[in-house]
Design a protein around this motif. Structure first.
Motif, mmCIF file in Angstrom:
data_model
loop_
_atom_site.group_PDB
_atom_site.id
_atom_site.type_symbol
_atom_site.label_atom_id
_atom_site.label_comp_id
_atom_site.label_asym_id
_atom_site.label_seq_id
_atom_site.Cartn_x
_atom_site.Cartn_y
_atom_site.Cartn_z
ATOM 1 N N PHE A 197 32.169 62.927 22.544
ATOM 2 C CA PHE A 197 32.807 63.958 23.358
ATOM 3 C C PHE A 197 33.248 63.457 24.735
ATOM 4 C CE2 PHE A 197 30.186 66.583 20.442
ATOM 5 C CZ PHE A 197 31.219 67.319 19.878
ATOM 6 N N GLU A 215 40.834 73.095 22.609
ATOM 7 C CA GLU A 215 40.561 73.274 21.186
ATOM 8 C C GLU A 215 41.839 73.225 20.354
ATOM 9 O OE1 GLU A 215 37.936 76.481 18.514
ATOM 10 O OE2 GLU A 215 38.258 76.787 20.659
ATOM 11 N N THR A 283 37.892 66.881 18.132
ATOM 12 C CA THR A 283 37.215 67.383 16.938
ATOM 13 C C THR A 283 35.706 67.301 17.147
ATOM 14 O OG1 THR A 283 37.083 65.215 15.864
ATOM 15 C CG2 THR A 283 39.090 66.524 15.470
ATOM 16 N N MET A 284 34.980 67.889 16.219
ATOM 17 C CA MET A 284 33.537 67.704 16.163
ATOM 18 C C MET A 284 33.256 66.306 15.586
ATOM 19 S SD MET A 284 32.307 70.418 17.521
ATOM 20 C CE MET A 284 30.569 70.512 17.080
ATOM 21 N N LEU A 290 36.867 71.838 16.835
ATOM 22 C CA LEU A 290 35.809 72.110 17.809
ATOM 23 C C LEU A 290 35.182 73.471 17.535
ATOM 24 C CD1 LEU A 290 37.414 70.930 21.188
ATOM 25 C CD2 LEU A 290 35.594 69.802 19.893
ATOM 26 N N TRP A 291 33.881 73.528 17.683
ATOM 27 C CA TRP A 291 33.122 74.756 17.423
ATOM 28 C C TRP A 291 32.263 75.017 18.652
ATOM 29 C CZ3 TRP A 291 34.459 77.517 13.348
ATOM 30 C CH2 TRP A 291 33.644 78.583 12.953
ATOM 31 N N HIS A 292 32.653 75.985 19.453
ATOM 32 C CA HIS A 292 32.030 76.163 20.763
ATOM 33 C C HIS A 292 30.528 76.413 20.676
ATOM 34 C CE1 HIS A 292 30.920 78.080 24.595
ATOM 35 N NE2 HIS A 292 31.883 77.339 25.107
ATOM 36 N N THR A 294 28.297 75.564 18.431
ATOM 37 C CA THR A 294 27.566 74.345 18.080
ATOM 38 C C THR A 294 27.627 73.335 19.215
ATOM 39 O OG1 THR A 294 28.074 74.696 15.746
ATOM 40 C CG2 THR A 294 27.379 72.491 16.387
ATOM 41 N N PHE A 295 28.814 73.177 19.813
ATOM 42 C CA PHE A 295 28.968 72.249 20.931
ATOM 43 C C PHE A 295 28.019 72.617 22.066
ATOM 44 C CE2 PHE A 295 30.849 71.326 25.069
ATOM 45 C CZ PHE A 295 31.101 69.964 24.970
ATOM 46 N N TYR A 299 24.989 69.983 22.017
ATOM 47 C CA TYR A 299 25.412 68.864 22.859
ATOM 48 C C TYR A 299 25.385 69.190 24.358
ATOM 49 C CZ TYR A 299 26.986 67.205 18.320
ATOM 50 O OH TYR A 299 27.037 66.833 17.002
#
Length: 399
Positions: A197, A215, A283-284, A290-292, A294-295, A299
């Motif tokens: 990231f 995104e 991307t993930m 991208l998945w907010h 989960t990010f 992370y």
């Protein structure tokens, strides 16, 4: 809770009755209306007392005389459904807001019978009993006020009852403020962040773009030769995270082309190697969009903990604020920052960032201090290294 009771007349007809005490304390009952109407009457008795409840029941039973009167619930539902500028996710959010605030309390009322007192009662309940923050109450009231304003324009009501509302200011001091990272704090965060990231957080910190804009970025939006990033779309928020929709950015001014600093150009050049023009830029780790959620949990939060950034913990959006603060600290004009961030007005930029960064305030103090080091001060014998009198006393003497 009071409920209508079923009763049968001497002729065998089924009627519904509600027993209650009127405003003078006398035991009485009402049998006019259907079971549904009397259930609403029971709710109004508990909420408003007998006098107001009787007025509302009479208004509902007089629908034959006013067939065009619509219930507030139905009008707000129609108002939400016709918000053409709102995304489907935003309209669904409006429905949830209504259902959790004003809807259950006053939604059953005829729209022309809603009073400022009805609205105030709900606001007091949200603030004092249900613990809603001032901003949350203001958002909910804003939805109702917009619906009522449109109803007034259409001639459904003569006066907008929301115009007299006084909103609470109990939690205004608790509102989440922008958190401006220093350059050292950003380096500490980057050092412990998942390397996948690094291009994402470097780009946001180097340009001030929003999460939804990042995104939606594709490889073709980046130009190595021009050293620019084109922002012309964004992923729209939806209450169901699985619903992902790309649309225009937040405002017309958010469509912009941003000049990139060289370090971001180099990072992105490596990132796009081997990708097609329409591939997602960010991307993930496994390659998906991208998945907010989960990010954030997997992370962002662990990295802020490891970097020691906890009081308060910065949000991802604070990278945008930090970018603006770094520009201001180097003397970049607010008008340039406005265009770079895609703000709709210079006032918004000024309100958010006009006061920024301790070093800017120190510079302002130093600039002001020059007044007292100039020729006039020297003429009075108070140059550098000379003992000074109190400024306030000196200014008073000069006056």
């Amino acid at each position: 809770m009071r409920t209508p009771k079923r009763c049968v007349t001497a002729k065998g007809d089924v009627r519904w009755r509600v027993r209650y005490r009127d405003a003078s304390g006398v035991q009485t009952s009402v049998t006019d209306g259907s079971k549904v109407e009397l259930e609403k009457f029971c709710l109004d008795l508990d909420a408003y007392g007998p006098t107001r409840a009787e007025e509302l029941l009479f208004a509902r039973l007089s629908d034959d005389a006013a067939p065009d009167v619509i219930r507030l619930d139905d009008w707000v539902a129609r108002y939400i459904a016709t918000r053409s500028k709102a995304s489907p996710g935003t309209r669904e959010k409006y429905e949830q807001i209504w259902a959790s605030s004003f809807g259950p309390e006053i939604g059953h009322l005829p729209i022309d019978q809603v009073t400022p007192e009805d609205i105030a009662r709900v606001i007091i309940d949200l603030s004092e009993n249900r613990g809603y923050a001032d901003k949350s109450i203001a958002n909910r009231h804003g939805l109702l006020a917009g619906a009522m304003k449109t109803a007034q324009k259409r001639g459904l009501i003569l006066v907008n009852p929301c115009a007299e509302t006084s909103l609470p200011r109990k939690t205004e001091h608790e509102s989440t403020e922008a958190n401006f990272l220093t350059e050292l704090e950003y380096e500490q965060l980057r050092d412990v962040f998942h390397p996948h990231f690094h291009p994402l957080i470097d780009t946001v910190a180097g340009t001030g773009i929003r999460w939804g804009e990042a995104e939606a970025l594709q490889v073709r939006d980046f130009s190595y030769d021009a050293k620019t990033l084109r922002v012309d779309k964004a992923v729209k928020w939806h209450p169901r995270p699985s619903e992902r929709k790309v649309g225009p950015p937040k405002t017309p001014q958010s469509r912009r082309t941003i000049a990139l600093p060289d370090p971001v150009v180099w990072v992105l050049d490596e990132l796009v190697d081997g990708k097609g023009p329409r591939d997602l830029l960010f991307t993930m780790p496994r390659g998906g969009a991208l998945w907010h959620r989960t990010f954030w949990s997997r992370y962002w939060v662990p990295a802020t903990v490891e970097a020691g950034l906890l009081d308060p913990r910065p949000r991802f959006h604070d990278l945008r604020h930090s970018h603006a603060s770094w520009l201001i600290s180097r003397g970049v004009p607010l008008t340039v920052i406005q265009r770079r961030l895609g703000h709709s007005s210079i006032k918004m930029t000024s309100d958010l960032y006009g006061h920024l960064m301790p070093d800017v305030q120190i510079a302002a103090a130093e600039a002001a201090a020059q007044v007292f080091r100039g020729p006039a001060a020297l003429a009075r014998g108070r140059g550098p290294g000379v003992e000074r009198t109190a400024i306030t006393g000196d200014l008073g003497a000069s006056a």
